[in-house]
Design a protein around this motif. Structure first.
Motif, mmCIF file in Angstrom:
data_model
loop_
_atom_site.group_PDB
_atom_site.id
_atom_site.type_symbol
_atom_site.label_atom_id
_atom_site.label_comp_id
_atom_site.label_asym_id
_atom_site.label_seq_id
_atom_site.Cartn_x
_atom_site.Cartn_y
_atom_site.Cartn_z
ATOM 1 N N ALA A 27 -37.138 3.997 14.911
ATOM 2 C CA ALA A 27 -37.088 5.338 14.311
ATOM 3 C C ALA A 27 -37.243 6.412 15.378
ATOM 4 O O ALA A 27 -38.002 6.260 16.326
ATOM 5 N N VAL A 28 -36.488 7.487 15.197
ATOM 6 C CA VAL A 28 -36.564 8.647 16.089
ATOM 7 C C VAL A 28 -37.008 9.848 15.256
ATOM 8 O O VAL A 28 -36.366 10.193 14.271
ATOM 9 N N ALA A 29 -38.129 10.449 15.658
ATOM 10 C CA ALA A 29 -38.643 11.613 14.930
ATOM 11 C C ALA A 29 -38.084 12.884 15.551
ATOM 12 O O ALA A 29 -37.655 12.897 16.697
ATOM 13 N N SER A 30 -38.149 13.952 14.790
ATOM 14 C CA SER A 30 -37.578 15.217 15.237
ATOM 15 C C SER A 30 -38.614 16.079 15.947
ATOM 16 O O SER A 30 -39.774 16.099 15.566
ATOM 17 N N GLY A 31 -38.153 16.784 16.955
ATOM 18 C CA GLY A 31 -39.004 17.776 17.607
ATOM 19 C C GLY A 31 -38.878 19.136 16.956
ATOM 20 O O GLY A 31 -39.455 20.115 17.415
ATOM 21 N N ALA A 37 -31.281 -1.635 13.050
ATOM 22 C CA ALA A 37 -31.334 -0.570 12.037
ATOM 23 C C ALA A 37 -32.135 0.585 12.608
ATOM 24 O O ALA A 37 -33.129 0.385 13.292
ATOM 25 N N MET A 38 -31.659 1.817 12.344
ATOM 26 C CA MET A 38 -32.327 2.966 12.929
ATOM 27 C C MET A 38 -32.413 4.119 11.935
ATOM 28 O O MET A 38 -31.493 4.356 11.160
ATOM 29 N N LEU A 39 -33.563 4.798 11.997
ATOM 30 C CA LEU A 39 -33.768 6.015 11.221
ATOM 31 C C LEU A 39 -33.834 7.163 12.219
ATOM 32 O O LEU A 39 -34.648 7.144 13.141
ATOM 33 N N SER A 53 -22.751 0.566 16.849
ATOM 34 C CA SER A 53 -22.953 -0.895 16.809
ATOM 35 C C SER A 53 -24.149 -1.309 15.965
ATOM 36 O O SER A 53 -24.459 -2.493 15.872
ATOM 37 N N LEU A 54 -24.824 -0.344 15.365
ATOM 38 C CA LEU A 54 -25.948 -0.712 14.485
ATOM 39 C C LEU A 54 -25.440 -1.286 13.166
ATOM 40 O O LEU A 54 -24.366 -0.923 12.687
ATOM 41 N N ASP A 55 -26.247 -2.159 12.539
ATOM 42 C CA ASP A 55 -25.905 -2.629 11.194
ATOM 43 C C ASP A 55 -26.190 -1.541 10.169
ATOM 44 O O ASP A 55 -25.581 -1.473 9.106
ATOM 45 N N HIS A 56 -27.193 -0.688 10.521
ATOM 46 C CA HIS A 56 -27.666 0.268 9.515
ATOM 47 C C HIS A 56 -28.190 1.515 10.210
ATOM 48 O O HIS A 56 -29.070 1.421 11.064
ATOM 49 N N LEU A 57 -27.621 2.663 9.878
ATOM 50 C CA LEU A 57 -28.097 3.924 10.462
ATOM 51 C C LEU A 57 -28.341 4.932 9.344
ATOM 52 O O LEU A 57 -27.452 5.213 8.546
#
Ligand code: SF4
Ligand code: SF4
Ligand code: FES
Lengths: 363, 529
Positions: free
Chosen positions: A330-334, B239-241, B263-267
């Motif tokens: 996960a990437v959070a926002s600044g 998977a990425m958020l 290339s992610l399965d889930h974004l």
């Protein structure tokens, strides 16, 4: 132009019969204001050096023959001051009448700027719309400056120099200057030209300190005819890390402008062009209005929250099942508030028991 | 920042390095202007002749990426001429004898060869800072966005420690944060190495604490940085958020980013607009914007302030915390029964030692600078007063390293990037605010007028700029702000994809991208019609 820097130690003065304390360097006006006296002012902005130009703030000091401009005179130990006498009020009324008579229009839309109602308020207070001094008007409007932010209508200018001083003292930009002297005085910019060709950065500080609407917030005035009361909500600018306090101006559900917060702890009333004018992305038509889901056709389509959240969660659970708990990131926002970053890191740590979370400061 | 913004009016000597403050933090810059009007002196080090340079007493036009050499030479002069604070060094630092020996070789003449700054100017700057009663250092991304970003910052710390310019009013080492809540994202724990409140994940005591709070033991190992995660997309990362970040536009090496995210399965992307990053997602979720959202942010001086909603959300947009909580709940993760932003913030305060004395109601007026270690504590506007958190200030021994890529016959020009006053990052916000286009309507490449001529370009014409990774078409603007051999542009306009070019390397410790240095080749555009 008398430029008096109040300098003296602390002590006591007698103010309208009451003995009151003052601090080192305080002007008579500051002491009086602190003690709930409503001394009228026009050329005064508490953030700027005292100027003493309009003389509306005059008070009587025993032992001094002429009334003194209280904004520009330091309190001195033992001074006996009268902040409001019949003579003073008469003198002030005459001054306001003269100022009003020079202006085409005393009442301007409050969206013009933070201080824009000061002259109208004084006209009401002194019942000064009599036109007793009707006559020549100084200044000249500069309507062909097509910049989208700052309206320059010098018919309304009363030569208080607040704009010039805020530009020089607060901003250090010196974009606004004074042309001619005496009655022919005009506020202008370098080379008499367009603001955009000057050192102006469009911070809007001149607009916000102008007491007459001669310099006005052209962007906000687009909503002058929108019905509804103006409401103000205190928040923090969304752009850089300085964190300036602003008041967001709304009419009903519509954002109509931004004004600086004079008591903002990080900015004390200052703003830059982004905080002052770059706010309307919020209600821009490009905003996402519903969740979007990628369909079988490979395109994104509007979807309900229920379906979108379900799909979002399923994807993470599938990754967990097939590739293990270190496959989710996960990437959070600044740019979003703490609560966004906090829940994002908790999602990873409480859900996948690892530390695969970062924010965008690395870009 | 170690010191509050109000302190910017108080130094006698200001040292700005790698910060175009009048454009990036305009309101903060007004504080410096006031200090200068009061008689303060200013040293400005920057490859470009930025507006601050015009106000400087000493301007140091260093070659991009040569900061460590400049700062090492300044330390050399301070030590050599005895401009150090002996009692501060004795009481509060360690490693001074080693540093003294280490900097002996960094003569100003040596640094002149690397930085291109005349040795005499380096001497003058060092003496000016060394003789200050109150010397304050300010920097921004011009210091950190390098492969040696950490070395740069530590070099600045050495100068402050040598002269005792820390822990007092009007002094300090002051990074200016670029985004409104980048400080807060770190405070709240969105870091691979720290729990909320900068509690190290590698400390077993913290692990035990969070196991109790979050219901399960969490890895003792640090997580991946975003840079590593992007490299491993489609491999280890599936998977990425991504919340509110236009990664493919703002991160370096755009092709690499696009490829990674595809290339992610889930974004899942949460944002205000359908950004180029959102267009790669499987699920895009609409968040409420500034002025629609209640919340908290921390500014660059660690001041914790309240954001308040003024207007209702557009369409069905929801606050980020609500969206993330809903996803978490559907994944069966416990502890997401928040009903308001206040609930979330109060939970953060309850488990972060630097926020222990804060809660939603207390911060209403924004008067607290963290750390606020307990209720009733007034906050900490000035850090490191009297004592450093970790005991003594340690001098670091640093060596100059070349940037990841240096100019050569194929790519003979230095490109450096930054921001402009009127726009912000990828312009998803400023670009949608009316009137901003009047001030800034297109991207340009700033080139020294003599280079414009000798490279056969023309002011206002387009050129092609190429790096080892890609090529863009961009309009030439002749200006003396650029030194000869170095060109500048921002990364704000979608039609000029400057991040197609950048991305030559990363700092080995922070993995911050070297956005400030990129060798390029510039060619006049061939007439096509
Ligand atoms: S333009 Fe406004 S602020 Fe400036 S001198 Fe005239 S009345 Fe005063
Ligand atoms: S108004 Fe300007 S200086 Fe202040 S926080 Fe906003 S962007 Fe930064
Ligand atoms: S307010 Fe004092 S002279 Fe104008």
């Amino acid at each position: 132009m008398t430029q008096v820097k109040p300098t003296s130690g602390a002590g006591r003065i007698v103010l309208d019969g009451d003995s009151v304390e003052f601090g080192a360097g305080e002007s008579i006006l500051e002491v009086a204001t602190r003690h709930a006296r409503d001394v009228p002012t026009l050329c005064y902005d508490p953030r700027l050096d005292a100027f003493g130009g309009c003389r509306l703030c005059v008070v009587e000091v025993e032992g001094v023959r002429n009334p003194v401009a209280s904004c520009a005179r330091a309190a001195e130990d033992g001074m006996v001051v009268h902040s409001s006498t019949a003579t003073l009020e008469k003198y002030r009324k005459t001054l306001v009448e003269m100022v009003c008579s020079e202006n085409r229009q005393v009442d301007v839309d409050p969206l013009s700027g933070l201080a824009s109602q000061e002259l109208a308020a004084l006209a009401d207070r002194y019942d000064a719309r009599t036109g007793r001094f009707a006559g020549a008007q100084s200044g000249c409007s500069y309507e062909d400056d097509d910049n989208p932010f700052i309206l320059r209508d010098y018919d309304q200018c009363i030569s208080c120099y607040r704009c010039v001083r805020v530009c020089a003292e607060q901003e250090g930009d010196f974009a606004i200057s004074i042309k001619n002297r005496g009655f022919g005085t005009q506020i202008t910019v370098e080379f008499d030209g367009l603001l955009n060709a000057s050192a102006c950065t469009f911070c809007g500080q001149c607009v916000q300190t102008c007491p007459t609407g001669a310099l006005a917030d052209r962007k906000a005035l687009r909503y002058a005819d929108t019905p509804g009361e103006i409401e103000k909500t205190r928040t923090i600018c969304t752009y850089c890390g300085v964190g300036c306090s602003v008041d967001v101006l709304t009419k009903g559900d519509r954002m109509v402008g931004v004004q600086p917060a004079m008591d903002g702890p990080a900015n004390q009333g200052a703003l830059c062009v982004k905080g002052q004018f770059a706010y309307d992305f919020v209600q821009h038509e490009d905003r996402l209005k519903t969740p979007l889901l990628r369909g079988e056709d490979g395109e994104l389509h509007p979807a309900s929250w229920e379906d979108a959240l379900e799909r979002a969660a399923d994807g993470f659970l599938k990754a967990l099942e097939e590739h293990g708990r270190h496959s989710v990131y996960a990437v959070a926002s600044g740019r979003a508030p703490h609560e966004a970053a906090y829940t994002t890191q908790k999602f990873i740590r409480a859900g996948f028991w690892n530390n695969h979370v970062d924010n965008c400061s690395r870009a | 920042m170690s010191n509050p913004l109000i302190d910017m009016q108080k130094p006698d000597v200001i040292f700005c390095i790698g910060t175009n403050m009048t454009e990036c933090h305009p309101v903060a810059a007004t504080g410096l202007k006031k200090a200068i009007a009061r008689g303060a002196k200013m040293i400005v080090a920057d490859p470009r002749k930025i507006p601050l340079a015009d106000m400087a007493d000493v301007y140091l036009p260093l070659r991009v990426g040569s900061d460590v050499a400049l700062l090492g030479a300044m330390a050399h002069v301070l030590v050599r001429d005895g401009l150090v604070d002996e009692s501060f060094i004795a009481e509060r630092t360690s490693g001074y004898p080693e540093l003294k020996a280490h900097v002996a070789k960094f003569t100003p003449q040596w640094a002149e060869g690397i930085t291109g700054i005349p040795a005499a100017d380096i001497e003058r700057a060092a003496r000016m800072y060394g003789e200050a009663e109150r010397g304050a250092i300010y920097y921004t991304l011009g210091i950190t966005e390098h492969i040696c970003g950490v070395d740069n910052v530590q070099s600045l710390c050495n100068l402050a420690l040598l002269t005792g310019n820390i822990g007092r009013e009007g002094t300090g080492i002051n990074p200016m944060r670029g985004q409104n809540n980048i400080q807060g994202a770190g405070d709240a724990g969105a870091l691979p190495n720290n729990y909320p409140g900068f509690q190290a994940v590698t400390d077993p005591a913290n692990q035990a604490k969070f196991a109790k709070l979050y219901g399960h033991e969490i890895d003792l190992e640090k997580g991946m940085t975003k840079v590593t995660a992007l490299e491993l997309c489609g491999d280890k990362i599936r998977a990425m958020l991504i919340d509110g970040e236009n990664t493919v536009v703002t991160d370096p090496d755009r092709k690499h980013c696009e490829h990674a995210l595809s290339s992610l399965d889930h974004l899942v992307v949460i944002d205000l607009f359908l950004t180029d990053t959102g267009k790669l997602a499987d699920v895009v979720l609409p968040a409420t914007a500034w002025a629609e959202t209640d919340g908290v942010c921390s500014n660059t001086e660690r001041r914790v302030q309240r954001l308040r909603a003024a207007v209702p959300a557009q369409g069905e947009a929801m606050p980020d915390w609500w969206i993330v909580s809903q996803i978490a709940k559907r994944c069966g993760i416990p502890g997401f029964d928040f009903e308001s932003a206040a609930d979330v913030f109060n939970e953060l305060c309850s488990l972060s030692p630097i926020y222990a004395g804060l809660n939603w109601d207390i911060i209403d007026k924004g008067e607290y600078h963290w750390p606020v270690p307990e209720m009733g504590h007034p906050g900490t506007p000035i850090l490191h007063q009297g004592v450093f958190e970790n005991g003594r200030g340690l001098f670091k021994l640093l060596e100059y390293r070349d940037p990841a890529e240096t100019i050569d016959a194929d790519f003979p020009v230095w490109l450096t990037t930054g921001r402009r006053l009127e726009s912000y990052h990828s312009r998803t916000q400023t670009g949608r605010s009316s009137g901003i286009d009047y001030l800034l309507w297109e991207e340009t490449l700033e080139v020294h007028p003599d280079d414009v001529e000798s490279w056969g370009l023309r002011d206002g014409d387009f050129c092609t700029m190429t790096s080892a990774r890609g090529s863009v078409r961009i309009k030439v603007e002749a200006t003396n702000r650029s030194p000869r051999g170095t060109v500048f542009t921002s990364f704000s306009f979608a039609d000029v994809r400057v991040n197609d070019l950048t991305g030559s390397g990363y700092d080995p410790i922070t993995q911050t991208a070297e956005l400030k240095v990129c060798p390029v080749r510039i060619e006049r555009e061939q007439a096509t019609v």
